[in-house]
Design a protein around this motif. Structure first.
Motif, short mmCIF file in Angstrom:
data_model
loop_
_atom_site.label_atom_id
_atom_site.label_comp_id
_atom_site.label_asym_id
_atom_site.label_seq_id
_atom_site.Cartn_x
_atom_site.Cartn_y
_atom_site.Cartn_z
N SER A 25 0.82 -1.21 0.00
CA SER A 25 0.00 0.00 0.00
C SER A 25 0.85 1.25 0.00
O SER A 25 0.56 2.23 -0.69
CB SER A 25 -0.93 0.00 1.22
OG SER A 25 -1.84 -1.06 1.15
N LEU A 28 2.20 1.80 -3.45
CA LEU A 28 1.15 2.25 -4.37
C LEU A 28 0.80 3.72 -4.20
O LEU A 28 0.36 4.38 -5.14
CB LEU A 28 -0.11 1.39 -4.20
CG LEU A 28 0.00 -0.07 -4.66
CD1 LEU A 28 -1.23 -0.84 -4.24
CD2 LEU A 28 0.19 -0.14 -6.17
N THR A 29 1.01 4.24 -2.99
CA THR A 29 0.69 5.65 -2.72
C THR A 29 1.93 6.53 -2.75
O THR A 29 1.90 7.68 -2.30
CB THR A 29 -0.01 5.80 -1.36
OG1 THR A 29 0.81 5.22 -0.32
CG2 THR A 29 -1.36 5.12 -1.37
N ASN A 30 3.05 5.97 -3.28
CA ASN A 30 4.29 6.74 -3.41
C ASN A 30 4.82 7.27 -2.08
O ASN A 30 5.41 8.36 -2.01
CB ASN A 30 4.11 7.92 -4.38
CG ASN A 30 3.98 7.45 -5.81
OD1 ASN A 30 4.60 6.45 -6.20
ND2 ASN A 30 3.18 8.15 -6.59
N SER A 31 4.60 6.53 -1.02
CA SER A 31 5.07 6.96 0.30
C SER A 31 6.60 6.87 0.37
O SER A 31 7.22 5.99 -0.22
CB SER A 31 4.44 6.10 1.39
OG SER A 31 5.01 6.39 2.64
N LEU A 60 4.64 4.66 -11.10
CA LEU A 60 5.11 4.47 -9.73
C LEU A 60 6.64 4.53 -9.65
O LEU A 60 7.20 5.06 -8.71
CB LEU A 60 4.63 3.12 -9.20
CG LEU A 60 3.14 3.03 -8.87
CD1 LEU A 60 2.75 1.59 -8.57
CD2 LEU A 60 2.81 3.93 -7.69
N LYS A 63 7.41 8.28 -10.47
CA LYS A 63 6.52 9.24 -9.82
C LYS A 63 5.90 10.19 -10.85
O LYS A 63 5.58 11.31 -10.55
CB LYS A 63 7.23 10.03 -8.72
CG LYS A 63 7.64 9.18 -7.54
CD LYS A 63 8.05 10.04 -6.36
CE LYS A 63 8.36 9.16 -5.16
NZ LYS A 63 8.72 9.94 -3.97
N LYS A 118 -5.50 12.93 -8.90
CA LYS A 118 -4.23 12.73 -8.20
C LYS A 118 -3.94 11.24 -8.02
O LYS A 118 -2.78 10.82 -8.04
CB LYS A 118 -4.25 13.43 -6.84
CG LYS A 118 -4.14 14.94 -6.91
CD LYS A 118 -4.39 15.58 -5.56
CE LYS A 118 -3.29 15.29 -4.55
NZ LYS A 118 -3.53 16.01 -3.27
N GLU A 119 -4.98 10.44 -7.87
CA GLU A 119 -4.81 9.00 -7.69
C GLU A 119 -4.30 8.34 -8.96
O GLU A 119 -3.77 7.23 -8.92
CB GLU A 119 -6.13 8.38 -7.25
CG GLU A 119 -6.61 8.89 -5.89
CD GLU A 119 -8.01 8.40 -5.54
OE1 GLU A 119 -8.55 7.58 -6.30
OE2 GLU A 119 -8.53 8.86 -4.51
N ASN A 121 -1.96 9.68 -10.64
CA ASN A 121 -0.56 10.12 -10.72
C ASN A 121 -0.29 10.92 -11.99
O ASN A 121 0.71 10.70 -12.68
CB ASN A 121 0.37 8.91 -10.63
CG ASN A 121 1.77 9.30 -10.17
OD1 ASN A 121 1.93 10.26 -9.42
ND2 ASN A 121 2.76 8.55 -10.60
#
Length: 335
Positions: A25, A28-31, A60, A63, A118-119, A121
């Motif tokens: 997760s 997937l959220t580019n954390s 991903l 980015k 935004k989701e 990307n």
């Protein structure tokens, strides 16, 4: 325990990568809270299992996707549609893919649309912002890593570069065209104070009055920037100032509505009351009488916007404000 559904799930990716579901997760959220090694394992698993489309997996890694969000204020407005077509052409020439969305002049819808995009990307947002758009909201979007470019409208003090037609020049020269004929019973119709181009176009109207040493206050009627707004604005005007001899309209669509209302009052556009629009839509030269207007080159707006987009994606600093020249098309409605 993952469920067996026949579809590849986040649990499958975690099992393949030998990491936890929460780690997948985060990737997937580019954390930034995941190690480079774990991220590489997750991305390899995504590629192998086909959990997302290849373009999403590539996004991903970098980015950045090749998607550019075009957030247009009102696609029912013919000029907005014309502008979108010009933007699409130049975005395709950059090797990128435009995602076109209509926000219908609604700031709440704009907020929701941007949140959803935004989701995906997206690489950047090109937007004609809705009335009521706040500087802080736009700056927060930029600070979260998404380049933003404003077109046609400006959000005061926003960090987003903007590409605008020379609105003040446009209404200055159109108003001067009327005043040079010795007509002083003139009014400005349409637009609302929540949008920057209203203030710019009204400023051009007022600067022409000042240049011609006309000190008395002229009617200024605000109205939504659509055909019905033009009808309502003219009906209000004719009650307030029945001796009006010319109107400078916020845009061509306002002018269309005003002309319809004018005829309902038994007045002939171009003879009883001169009319000038702004945008130079295709119908403006075909209607009777043909509409005098300020021409904006939509293709040039698109070209300049994509030049700024390229600079932003290359991490260079584009001009904060770009003005595109305009010119007056004199036709039957104002001669």
């Amino acid at each position: 325990m993952k469920k067996s559904t026949g579809k590849v799930t986040i649990w499958d990716v975690a099992e393949q990568a030998q990491v936890s579901k929460s780690t997948v997760s985060l990737v997937l959220t580019n954390s930034d809270k995941v190690s480079k090694k774990s991220k590489e394992k997750v991305l390899a698993a995504i590629d192998k299992l086909g959990y997302v489309y290849n373009r999403d997996a590539a996004a991903l890694r970098s980015k950045r996707s090749n998607l550019v969000a075009l957030v247009i204020n009102d696609l029912t407005n013919p000029y907005s549609a014309q502008l979108a077509v010009g933007l699409e052409k130049h975005i395709f020439e950059l090797g990128m893919l435009p995602m076109l969305v209509n926000i219908a002049e609604c700031v709440e819808r704009q907020t929701q649309v941007v949140k959803t995009l935004k989701e995906y990307n997206v690489s950047a947002f090109i937007m004609c912002p809705a009335p009521g758009t706040q500087q802080q909201w736009q700056d927060d979007l930029i600070n979260s890593g998404f380049p933003v470019i404003n077109i046609m409208r400006e959000i005061p003090f926003s960090a987003a570069p903007c590409i605008l037609p020379d609105n003040k020049k446009g209404t200055h020269i159109s108003t001067s065209h009327i005043l040079s004929q010795g007509i002083e019973e003139i009014a400005f119709l349409g637009g609302t104070s929540e949008i920057s181009d209203y203030h710019e176009r009204l400023s051009g109207f007022l600067s022409a009055l000042d240049q011609f040493n006309i000190a008395d206050e002229k009617p200024v009627i605000q109205a939504p920037t659509n055909r019905q707004g033009g009808r309502e604005a003219f009906n209000t005007l004719i009650k307030q100032a029945p001796n009006t001899k010319a109107i400078v309209c916020f845009n061509d669509v306002i002018a269309y509505g005003a002309i319809e209302a004018m005829r309902q009052h038994g007045l002939e556009p171009g003879k009883d009351i001169k009319v000038i629009g702004f945008d130079d839509l295709e119908d403006s030269r075909l209607m009777l009488p043909s509409l005098s207007t300020i021409a904006i080159n939509a293709d040039e707006i698109g070209k300049r916007t994509c030049q700024v987009l390229k600079e932003l994606l290359d991490k260079s600093t584009p001009p904060v404000r770009t003005l595109v020249d305009v010119n007056l098309k004199i036709r039957d409605s104002s001669q």
